[in-house]
Design a protein around this motif. Sequence first.
Motif, PDB file in Angstrom:
ATOM      1  N   TYR A 121       3.525   6.825   3.224  1.00  0.00           N
ATOM      2  CA  TYR A 121       2.810   6.893   4.504  1.00  0.00           C
ATOM      3  C   TYR A 121       3.831   7.158   5.599  1.00  0.00           C
ATOM      4  O   TYR A 121       4.956   6.666   5.533  1.00  0.00           O
ATOM      5  CB  TYR A 121       2.101   5.571   4.795  1.00  0.00           C
ATOM      6  CG  TYR A 121       0.997   5.232   3.818  1.00  0.00           C
ATOM      7  CD1 TYR A 121      -0.232   5.875   3.879  1.00  0.00           C
ATOM      8  CD2 TYR A 121       1.195   4.257   2.846  1.00  0.00           C
ATOM      9  CE1 TYR A 121      -1.253   5.556   2.993  1.00  0.00           C
ATOM     10  CE2 TYR A 121       0.181   3.929   1.960  1.00  0.00           C
ATOM     11  CZ  TYR A 121      -1.036   4.579   2.036  1.00  0.00           C
ATOM     12  OH  TYR A 121      -2.028   4.262   1.161  1.00  0.00           O
TER      13      TYR A 121
ATOM     14  N   HIS B 138      -3.694 -12.671  -6.590  1.00  0.00           N
ATOM     15  CA  HIS B 138      -2.616 -13.657  -6.684  1.00  0.00           C
ATOM     16  C   HIS B 138      -3.138 -14.879  -7.430  1.00  0.00           C
ATOM     17  O   HIS B 138      -2.437 -15.858  -7.606  1.00  0.00           O
ATOM     18  CB  HIS B 138      -2.181 -14.105  -5.287  1.00  0.00           C
ATOM     19  CG  HIS B 138      -1.661 -12.995  -4.435  1.00  0.00           C
ATOM     20  ND1 HIS B 138      -0.396 -12.487  -4.580  1.00  0.00           N
ATOM     21  CD2 HIS B 138      -2.240 -12.273  -3.452  1.00  0.00           C
ATOM     22  CE1 HIS B 138      -0.231 -11.511  -3.700  1.00  0.00           C
ATOM     23  NE2 HIS B 138      -1.336 -11.361  -3.018  1.00  0.00           N
TER      24      HIS B 138
ATOM     25  N   VAL C 151       7.114   5.108   4.761  1.00  0.00           N
ATOM     26  CA  VAL C 151       6.995   3.949   3.866  1.00  0.00           C
ATOM     27  C   VAL C 151       6.625   4.468   2.483  1.00  0.00           C
ATOM     28  O   VAL C 151       5.611   5.145   2.323  1.00  0.00           O
ATOM     29  CB  VAL C 151       5.868   2.987   4.348  1.00  0.00           C
ATOM     30  CG1 VAL C 151       5.686   1.851   3.345  1.00  0.00           C
ATOM     31  CG2 VAL C 151       6.161   2.450   5.731  1.00  0.00           C
TER      32      VAL C 151
ATOM     33  N   GLU D 180      -8.226  -8.118  -4.509  1.00  0.00           N
ATOM     34  CA  GLU D 180      -8.182  -9.527  -4.102  1.00  0.00           C
ATOM     35  C   GLU D 180      -9.580 -10.092  -3.852  1.00  0.00           C
ATOM     36  O   GLU D 180      -9.883 -10.573  -2.759  1.00  0.00           O
ATOM     37  CB  GLU D 180      -7.284  -9.682  -2.871  1.00  0.00           C
ATOM     38  CG  GLU D 180      -5.894  -9.131  -3.174  1.00  0.00           C
ATOM     39  CD  GLU D 180      -4.819  -9.604  -2.226  1.00  0.00           C
ATOM     40  OE1 GLU D 180      -4.931 -10.738  -1.727  1.00  0.00           O
ATOM     41  OE2 GLU D 180      -3.869  -8.845  -2.014  1.00  0.00           O
TER      42      GLU D 180
ATOM     43  N   ALA E 201       4.987   3.641  -0.456  1.00  0.00           N
ATOM     44  CA  ALA E 201       4.090   2.597  -0.974  1.00  0.00           C
ATOM     45  C   ALA E 201       4.101   2.573  -2.501  1.00  0.00           C
ATOM     46  O   ALA E 201       4.049   1.510  -3.102  1.00  0.00           O
ATOM     47  CB  ALA E 201       2.683   2.812  -0.448  1.00  0.00           C
TER      48      ALA E 201
ATOM     49  N   ARG F 120       3.907  -8.988  -4.443  1.00  0.00           N
ATOM     50  CA  ARG F 120       3.957  -9.489  -3.064  1.00  0.00           C
ATOM     51  C   ARG F 120       3.161  -8.618  -2.116  1.00  0.00           C
ATOM     52  O   ARG F 120       2.884  -7.459  -2.413  1.00  0.00           O
ATOM     53  CB  ARG F 120       5.423  -9.532  -2.595  1.00  0.00           C
ATOM     54  CG  ARG F 120       6.254 -10.547  -3.332  1.00  0.00           C
ATOM     55  CD  ARG F 120       7.698 -10.420  -2.957  1.00  0.00           C
ATOM     56  NE  ARG F 120       7.884 -10.455  -1.499  1.00  0.00           N
ATOM     57  CZ  ARG F 120       9.056 -10.547  -0.908  1.00  0.00           C
ATOM     58  NH1 ARG F 120      10.163 -10.601  -1.638  1.00  0.00           N
ATOM     59  NH2 ARG F 120       9.156 -10.568   0.403  1.00  0.00           N
ATOM     60  N   SER F 121       2.867  -9.164  -0.971  1.00  0.00           N
ATOM     61  CA  SER F 121       2.212  -8.398   0.084  1.00  0.00           C
ATOM     62  C   SER F 121       3.056  -7.164   0.401  1.00  0.00           C
ATOM     63  O   SER F 121       4.274  -7.274   0.561  1.00  0.00           O
ATOM     64  CB  SER F 121       2.071  -9.289   1.324  1.00  0.00           C
ATOM     65  OG  SER F 121       1.503  -8.547   2.363  1.00  0.00           O
ATOM     66  N   GLY F 122       2.417  -6.017   0.440  1.00  0.00           N
ATOM     67  CA  GLY F 122       3.133  -4.781   0.743  1.00  0.00           C
ATOM     68  C   GLY F 122       3.725  -4.098  -0.474  1.00  0.00           C
ATOM     69  O   GLY F 122       4.363  -3.050  -0.360  1.00  0.00           O
ATOM     70  N   SER F 123       3.497  -4.657  -1.670  1.00  0.00           N
ATOM     71  CA  SER F 123       4.105  -4.075  -2.873  1.00  0.00           C
ATOM     72  C   SER F 123       3.384  -2.815  -3.353  1.00  0.00           C
ATOM     73  O   SER F 123       3.901  -2.106  -4.218  1.00  0.00           O
ATOM     74  CB  SER F 123       4.163  -5.121  -3.993  1.00  0.00           C
ATOM     75  OG  SER F 123       2.873  -5.600  -4.310  1.00  0.00           O
ATOM     76  N   GLY F 124       2.177  -2.559  -2.821  1.00  0.00           N
ATOM     77  CA  GLY F 124       1.487  -1.314  -3.172  1.00  0.00           C
ATOM     78  C   GLY F 124       0.186  -1.490  -3.949  1.00  0.00           C
ATOM     79  O   GLY F 124      -0.404  -0.502  -4.400  1.00  0.00           O
ATOM     80  N   LYS F 125      -0.299  -2.721  -4.083  1.00  0.00           N
ATOM     81  CA  LYS F 125      -1.489  -2.984  -4.901  1.00  0.00           C
ATOM     82  C   LYS F 125      -2.723  -2.241  -4.383  1.00  0.00           C
ATOM     83  O   LYS F 125      -3.405  -1.554  -5.148  1.00  0.00           O
ATOM     84  CB  LYS F 125      -1.782  -4.497  -4.955  1.00  0.00           C
ATOM     85  CG  LYS F 125      -0.633  -5.327  -5.505  1.00  0.00           C
ATOM     86  CD  LYS F 125      -0.986  -6.796  -5.558  1.00  0.00           C
ATOM     87  CE  LYS F 125      -1.259  -7.432  -4.199  1.00  0.00           C
ATOM     88  NZ  LYS F 125      -0.079  -7.457  -3.300  1.00  0.00           N
ATOM     89  N   THR F 126      -3.005  -2.396  -3.099  1.00  0.00           N
ATOM     90  CA  THR F 126      -4.188  -1.744  -2.532  1.00  0.00           C
ATOM     91  C   THR F 126      -4.054  -0.226  -2.609  1.00  0.00           C
ATOM     92  O   THR F 126      -5.004   0.482  -2.945  1.00  0.00           O
ATOM     93  CB  THR F 126      -4.396  -2.199  -1.066  1.00  0.00           C
ATOM     94  OG1 THR F 126      -4.676  -3.606  -1.069  1.00  0.00           O
ATOM     95  CG2 THR F 126      -5.545  -1.462  -0.403  1.00  0.00           C
ATOM     96  N   THR F 127      -2.859   0.264  -2.332  1.00  0.00           N
ATOM     97  CA  THR F 127      -2.621   1.709  -2.413  1.00  0.00           C
ATOM     98  C   THR F 127      -2.950   2.221  -3.815  1.00  0.00           C
ATOM     99  O   THR F 127      -3.643   3.229  -3.974  1.00  0.00           O
ATOM    100  CB  THR F 127      -1.148   2.020  -2.065  1.00  0.00           C
ATOM    101  OG1 THR F 127      -0.865   1.470  -0.774  1.00  0.00           O
ATOM    102  CG2 THR F 127      -0.875   3.505  -2.051  1.00  0.00           C
TER     103      THR F 127
HETATM  104  N1  LIG Z   1      -2.587   3.682   5.956  1.00  0.00           N
HETATM  105  C1  LIG Z   1      -1.318   3.302   5.950  1.00  0.00           C
HETATM  106  N2  LIG Z   1      -0.434   3.774   6.863  1.00  0.00           N
HETATM  107  C2  LIG Z   1       0.853   3.399   6.834  1.00  0.00           C
HETATM  108  N3  LIG Z   1       1.372   2.551   5.944  1.00  0.00           N
HETATM  109  C3  LIG Z   1       0.566   2.040   5.021  1.00  0.00           C
HETATM  110  C4  LIG Z   1      -0.836   2.375   4.989  1.00  0.00           C
HETATM  111  N4  LIG Z   1      -1.391   1.695   3.944  1.00  0.00           N
HETATM  112  C5  LIG Z   1      -0.414   0.980   3.386  1.00  0.00           C
HETATM  113  N5  LIG Z   1       0.772   1.183   4.019  1.00  0.00           N
HETATM  114  C6  LIG Z   1       2.068   0.579   3.650  1.00  0.00           C
HETATM  115  O1  LIG Z   1       2.269   0.770   2.266  1.00  0.00           O
HETATM  116  C7  LIG Z   1       2.839  -0.388   1.666  1.00  0.00           C
HETATM  117  C8  LIG Z   1       1.941  -0.883   0.552  1.00  0.00           C
HETATM  118  O2  LIG Z   1       0.729  -1.381   1.125  1.00  0.00           O
HETATM  119  P1  LIG Z   1      -0.459  -1.983   0.272  1.00  0.00           P
HETATM  120  O3  LIG Z   1      -1.573  -2.220   1.201  1.00  0.00           O
HETATM  121  O4  LIG Z   1      -0.710  -1.093  -0.893  1.00  0.00           O
HETATM  122  O5  LIG Z   1       0.167  -3.376  -0.234  1.00  0.00           O
HETATM  123  P2  LIG Z   1      -0.519  -4.582  -1.002  1.00  0.00           P
HETATM  124  O6  LIG Z   1       0.299  -4.861  -2.199  1.00  0.00           O
HETATM  125  O7  LIG Z   1      -1.956  -4.306  -1.192  1.00  0.00           O
HETATM  126  O8  LIG Z   1      -0.322  -5.780   0.029  1.00  0.00           O
HETATM  127  P3  LIG Z   1      -1.285  -7.060   0.320  1.00  0.00           P
HETATM  128  O9  LIG Z   1      -1.001  -8.060  -0.781  1.00  0.00           O
HETATM  129  O10 LIG Z   1      -0.790  -7.560   1.648  1.00  0.00           O
HETATM  130  O11 LIG Z   1      -2.694  -6.593   0.365  1.00  0.00           O
HETATM  131  C9  LIG Z   1       3.029  -1.378   2.787  1.00  0.00           C
HETATM  132  O12 LIG Z   1       4.383  -1.311   3.227  1.00  0.00           O
HETATM  133  C10 LIG Z   1       2.091  -0.914   3.861  1.00  0.00           C
HETATM  134  O13 LIG Z   1       2.550  -1.247   5.138  1.00  0.00           O
END
Ligand SMILES: Nc1ncnc2c1ncn2[C@@H]1O[C@H](COP(=O)(O)OP(=O)(O)OP(=O)(O)O)[C@@H](O)[C@H]1O
Length: 230
Positions: A19, A208, A26, A175, A28, A47-54
């Motif tokens: 992104y 988690h 970043v 989650e 992801a 962890r938060s930000g590790s890329g799960k949602t992506t």
């Molecule tokens: N639309 C976006 N624009 C910019 N950066 C993004 C976007 N979506 C995600 N990111 C970045 O990509 C990385 C992975 O995000 P992601 O949401 O996949 O993490 P996650 O593991 O789901 O975290 P969480 O446990 O907090 O939900 C993070 O650093 C986040 O800031």
Amino acid sequence: MSQVVTETMVRVENVHKSYGRGAAVVHALRGVSLEVPRGELVALKGRSGSGKTTLLNIVGGLDAPDQGRVEVGGRDLAGLDEDGLLALRRDHIGFVFQSFGLIPILTAAENVGVPMRLRRADARAREERVELLLSLVGLADHAGQRPTELSGGQQQRVAIARALANSPSLLVADEPTGQLDAETGHAVMELLRAVVRSENVTALVATHDATLLDLADRVLELSDGEIVEV
Ligand SMILES: Nc1ncnc2c1ncn2[C@@H]1O[C@H](COP(=O)(O)OP(=O)(O)OP(=O)(O)O)[C@@H](O)[C@H]1O
Ligand SMILES: [Mg+2]
């Protein structure tokens, strides 16, 4: 769309996703590969930000990778246009989100029926399936209640029933117990485990929650955009 025939429900090969640009970029996902066979319940932690949602969004066809290949039920998502992706999501993938995502003015039964309406299912067949699904998630007696009249755990169970409405081959959950207390979350995870068996669905669940990590067939961990050994 034709029936899914492959035994590998999800195949992700070397997927990258970034992104932003330049100094603000970043990464992801940095080269994620995984395979989920049909019928498996895979928990994805990290962890938060590790890329799960992506990763879930890319597998669910809600977002596209910058690089790499994603197949769901043997279909290469890159080969689908917007309409094709829409049909894939509607007919083959069920989504469950942390925030439930129910429509406030609709009853539990009407919420569960929405995906079938989108598919223009016959009204009688729809009512029967809604009844069956509400029983499956233990809410047969709450069919007429609106989301605000239900507890968080009950709302998430409605959302799970809705996700199963069109008999998807894949369930993607991000989650799903994130907004629930530990005990309610435990019950929702056990329900997810049970429906993956009874509905013969494949599931990829970011969590988690220790309960699901125990109940899952396999646990994958994402760290800084990469799958690491658990
Ligand atoms: N639309 C976006 N624009 C910019 N950066 C993004 C976007 N979506 C995600 N990111 C970045 O990509 C990385 C992975 O995000 P992601 O949401 O996949 O993490 P996650 O593991 O789901 O975290 P969480 O446990 O907090 O939900 C993070 O650093 C986040 O800031
Ligand atoms: Mg997330």
